[in-house]
Scaffold this active site. Sequence first.
Site, PDB file in Angstrom:
ATOM      1  N   LYS A 295       1.621  30.083  47.376  1.00  0.00           N
ATOM      2  CA  LYS A 295       1.896  29.862  45.954  1.00  0.00           C
ATOM      3  C   LYS A 295       2.842  28.671  45.786  1.00  0.00           C
ATOM      4  O   LYS A 295       2.612  27.801  44.951  1.00  0.00           O
ATOM      5  CB  LYS A 295       2.523  31.106  45.305  1.00  0.00           C
ATOM      6  CG  LYS A 295       2.833  30.850  43.836  1.00  0.00           C
ATOM      7  CD  LYS A 295       3.723  31.855  43.152  1.00  0.00           C
ATOM      8  CE  LYS A 295       4.260  31.240  41.861  1.00  0.00           C
ATOM      9  NZ  LYS A 295       5.261  32.058  41.198  1.00  0.00           N
TER      10      LYS A 295
ATOM     11  N   ASP B 238      12.918  24.740  33.527  1.00  0.00           N
ATOM     12  CA  ASP B 238      12.380  25.633  32.511  1.00  0.00           C
ATOM     13  C   ASP B 238      10.868  25.557  32.614  1.00  0.00           C
ATOM     14  O   ASP B 238      10.309  24.480  32.818  1.00  0.00           O
ATOM     15  CB  ASP B 238      12.866  25.243  31.116  1.00  0.00           C
ATOM     16  CG  ASP B 238      12.767  26.425  30.158  1.00  0.00           C
ATOM     17  OD1 ASP B 238      12.993  27.567  30.589  1.00  0.00           O
ATOM     18  OD2 ASP B 238      12.443  26.208  28.988  1.00  0.00           O
TER      19      ASP B 238
ATOM     20  N   GLU C 283      22.175  30.027  26.222  1.00  0.00           N
ATOM     21  CA  GLU C 283      21.078  30.477  25.364  1.00  0.00           C
ATOM     22  C   GLU C 283      19.942  29.440  25.412  1.00  0.00           C
ATOM     23  O   GLU C 283      20.174  28.257  25.158  1.00  0.00           O
ATOM     24  CB  GLU C 283      21.569  30.633  23.925  1.00  0.00           C
ATOM     25  CG  GLU C 283      20.673  31.570  23.145  1.00  0.00           C
ATOM     26  CD  GLU C 283      20.988  31.571  21.658  1.00  0.00           C
ATOM     27  OE1 GLU C 283      20.096  31.930  20.884  1.00  0.00           O
ATOM     28  OE2 GLU C 283      22.120  31.200  21.298  1.00  0.00           O
TER      29      GLU C 283
ATOM     30  N   THR D 129      20.063  28.719  37.877  1.00  0.00           N
ATOM     31  CA  THR D 129      19.130  29.743  37.412  1.00  0.00           C
ATOM     32  C   THR D 129      19.681  31.117  37.765  1.00  0.00           C
ATOM     33  O   THR D 129      20.218  31.306  38.853  1.00  0.00           O
ATOM     34  CB  THR D 129      17.711  29.589  37.985  1.00  0.00           C
ATOM     35  OG1 THR D 129      16.919  30.679  37.538  1.00  0.00           O
ATOM     36  CG2 THR D 129      17.684  29.559  39.508  1.00  0.00           C
TER      37      THR D 129
ATOM     38  N   HIS E 137       3.555  24.738  40.022  1.00  0.00           N
ATOM     39  CA  HIS E 137       4.149  23.811  39.071  1.00  0.00           C
ATOM     40  C   HIS E 137       5.573  23.435  39.475  1.00  0.00           C
ATOM     41  O   HIS E 137       5.994  22.309  39.341  1.00  0.00           O
ATOM     42  CB  HIS E 137       4.155  24.468  37.683  1.00  0.00           C
ATOM     43  CG  HIS E 137       4.551  25.920  37.720  1.00  0.00           C
ATOM     44  ND1 HIS E 137       3.796  26.874  38.365  1.00  0.00           N
ATOM     45  CD2 HIS E 137       5.639  26.574  37.265  1.00  0.00           C
ATOM     46  CE1 HIS E 137       4.387  28.046  38.268  1.00  0.00           C
ATOM     47  NE2 HIS E 137       5.517  27.895  37.619  1.00  0.00           N
ATOM     48  N   ARG E 138       6.337  24.435  40.013  1.00  0.00           N
ATOM     49  CA  ARG E 138       7.714  24.135  40.401  1.00  0.00           C
ATOM     50  C   ARG E 138       7.725  23.150  41.575  1.00  0.00           C
ATOM     51  O   ARG E 138       8.532  22.237  41.639  1.00  0.00           O
ATOM     52  CB  ARG E 138       8.454  25.421  40.795  1.00  0.00           C
ATOM     53  CG  ARG E 138       9.621  25.728  39.881  1.00  0.00           C
ATOM     54  CD  ARG E 138      10.349  26.994  40.281  1.00  0.00           C
ATOM     55  NE  ARG E 138       9.470  28.133  40.372  1.00  0.00           N
ATOM     56  CZ  ARG E 138       8.999  28.776  39.322  1.00  0.00           C
ATOM     57  NH1 ARG E 138       9.355  28.421  38.113  1.00  0.00           N
ATOM     58  NH2 ARG E 138       8.182  29.788  39.467  1.00  0.00           N
TER      59      ARG E 138
ATOM     60  N   PHE F  25       5.778  36.967  40.434  1.00  0.00           N
ATOM     61  CA  PHE F  25       6.508  37.504  39.284  1.00  0.00           C
ATOM     62  C   PHE F  25       5.873  36.966  38.007  1.00  0.00           C
ATOM     63  O   PHE F  25       4.932  36.159  38.048  1.00  0.00           O
ATOM     64  CB  PHE F  25       7.994  37.134  39.363  1.00  0.00           C
ATOM     65  CG  PHE F  25       8.274  35.671  39.147  1.00  0.00           C
ATOM     66  CD1 PHE F  25       8.065  34.760  40.165  1.00  0.00           C
ATOM     67  CD2 PHE F  25       8.741  35.199  37.927  1.00  0.00           C
ATOM     68  CE1 PHE F  25       8.310  33.405  39.967  1.00  0.00           C
ATOM     69  CE2 PHE F  25       8.992  33.843  37.722  1.00  0.00           C
ATOM     70  CZ  PHE F  25       8.773  32.943  38.751  1.00  0.00           C
ATOM     71  N   GLY F  26       6.397  37.398  36.878  1.00  0.00           N
ATOM     72  CA  GLY F  26       5.952  36.862  35.588  1.00  0.00           C
ATOM     73  C   GLY F  26       4.446  37.011  35.389  1.00  0.00           C
ATOM     74  O   GLY F  26       3.873  38.088  35.587  1.00  0.00           O
TER      75      GLY F  26
HETATM   76  P1  IMP Z   1      11.768  30.259  32.793  1.00  0.00           P
HETATM   77  O1  IMP Z   1      12.280  30.038  31.403  1.00  0.00           O
HETATM   78  O2  IMP Z   1      11.631  29.006  33.555  1.00  0.00           O
HETATM   79  O3  IMP Z   1      12.531  31.335  33.487  1.00  0.00           O
HETATM   80  O4  IMP Z   1      10.291  30.819  32.696  1.00  0.00           O
HETATM   81  C1  IMP Z   1       9.869  31.496  31.549  1.00  0.00           C
HETATM   82  C2  IMP Z   1       8.896  32.575  31.884  1.00  0.00           C
HETATM   83  O5  IMP Z   1       7.711  31.972  32.391  1.00  0.00           O
HETATM   84  C3  IMP Z   1       9.348  33.584  32.939  1.00  0.00           C
HETATM   85  O6  IMP Z   1      10.037  34.634  32.363  1.00  0.00           O
HETATM   86  C4  IMP Z   1       8.030  34.054  33.508  1.00  0.00           C
HETATM   87  O7  IMP Z   1       7.481  35.053  32.698  1.00  0.00           O
HETATM   88  C5  IMP Z   1       7.162  32.808  33.376  1.00  0.00           C
HETATM   89  N1  IMP Z   1       7.113  32.073  34.649  1.00  0.00           N
HETATM   90  C6  IMP Z   1       7.888  31.035  35.052  1.00  0.00           C
HETATM   91  N2  IMP Z   1       7.519  30.628  36.273  1.00  0.00           N
HETATM   92  C7  IMP Z   1       6.501  31.432  36.645  1.00  0.00           C
HETATM   93  C8  IMP Z   1       5.708  31.529  37.834  1.00  0.00           C
HETATM   94  O8  IMP Z   1       5.846  30.788  38.820  1.00  0.00           O
HETATM   95  N3  IMP Z   1       4.777  32.494  37.833  1.00  0.00           N
HETATM   96  C9  IMP Z   1       4.577  33.338  36.794  1.00  0.00           C
HETATM   97  N4  IMP Z   1       5.293  33.314  35.691  1.00  0.00           N
HETATM   98  C10 IMP Z   1       6.252  32.362  35.615  1.00  0.00           C
END
Ligand code: IMP
Length: 205
Positions: A180, A74, A45, A12, A185-186, A157-158
Amino acid sequence: MKKPSKKIVVATANRHKAAELSALLSLPGLEFVPLSDFPGAGPVEEDGRTLEENAVKKARSAAAATGLRALADDTGLEVEALGGAPGVYSARYAGEGCSYADNNARLLRALAGVPAEARRAAFRCVIALCSPDGSTVTAEGRVSGRILEEPRGADGFGYDPLFLPDGSESSFAELAAEEKNSLSHRYAAVRNMLPHLEKLADEQD
Ligand code: IMP
């Protein structure tokens, strides 16, 4: 004599996710190394139609580039009232190159006028573990909750400031990192991947 650790590349480029994953993954016999330690391994990509496709693509590419086993995840935010969107497009919901704030603003606009009880959502995470020979296993984790009417909290974040996990008074961005992590989910996906990692740690190469 102590067996040498087996290296697993964590594929990542997102430093928030790398930090969360490293905090969650601590297993005797395995050493997790970031993909950034391998300058030749370029970004992939993320053009899959599902979270599974993207996770496998990232892990496979990192395993091929490094010759080591690789782990990739993902994640998508799936909002019921939006038919599961933004889902696999969560990172670029507000457009290519958008910020987390842009995505959150778009989500709030999309849900304008939707009452609290109809703002159900879930984060879903898929983790893939690939060997350089191509063998692959995946595991999934999910956390349910709802989308708030306005952002709350400054951590994470996110979509964290807009996500209220079920059973919590605090948004993901109001929780301490360890709290958290334990709900996320992770974490659930990592827990479901653990039997595969433990087996790997025990195997002779
Ligand atoms: P990724 O493709 O796994 O990087 O996740 C896609 C998008 O989901 C990220 O750019 C974040 O906007 C959102 N995201 C993923 N994991 C989290 C989290 O734990 N909290 C909040 N947003 C998340």
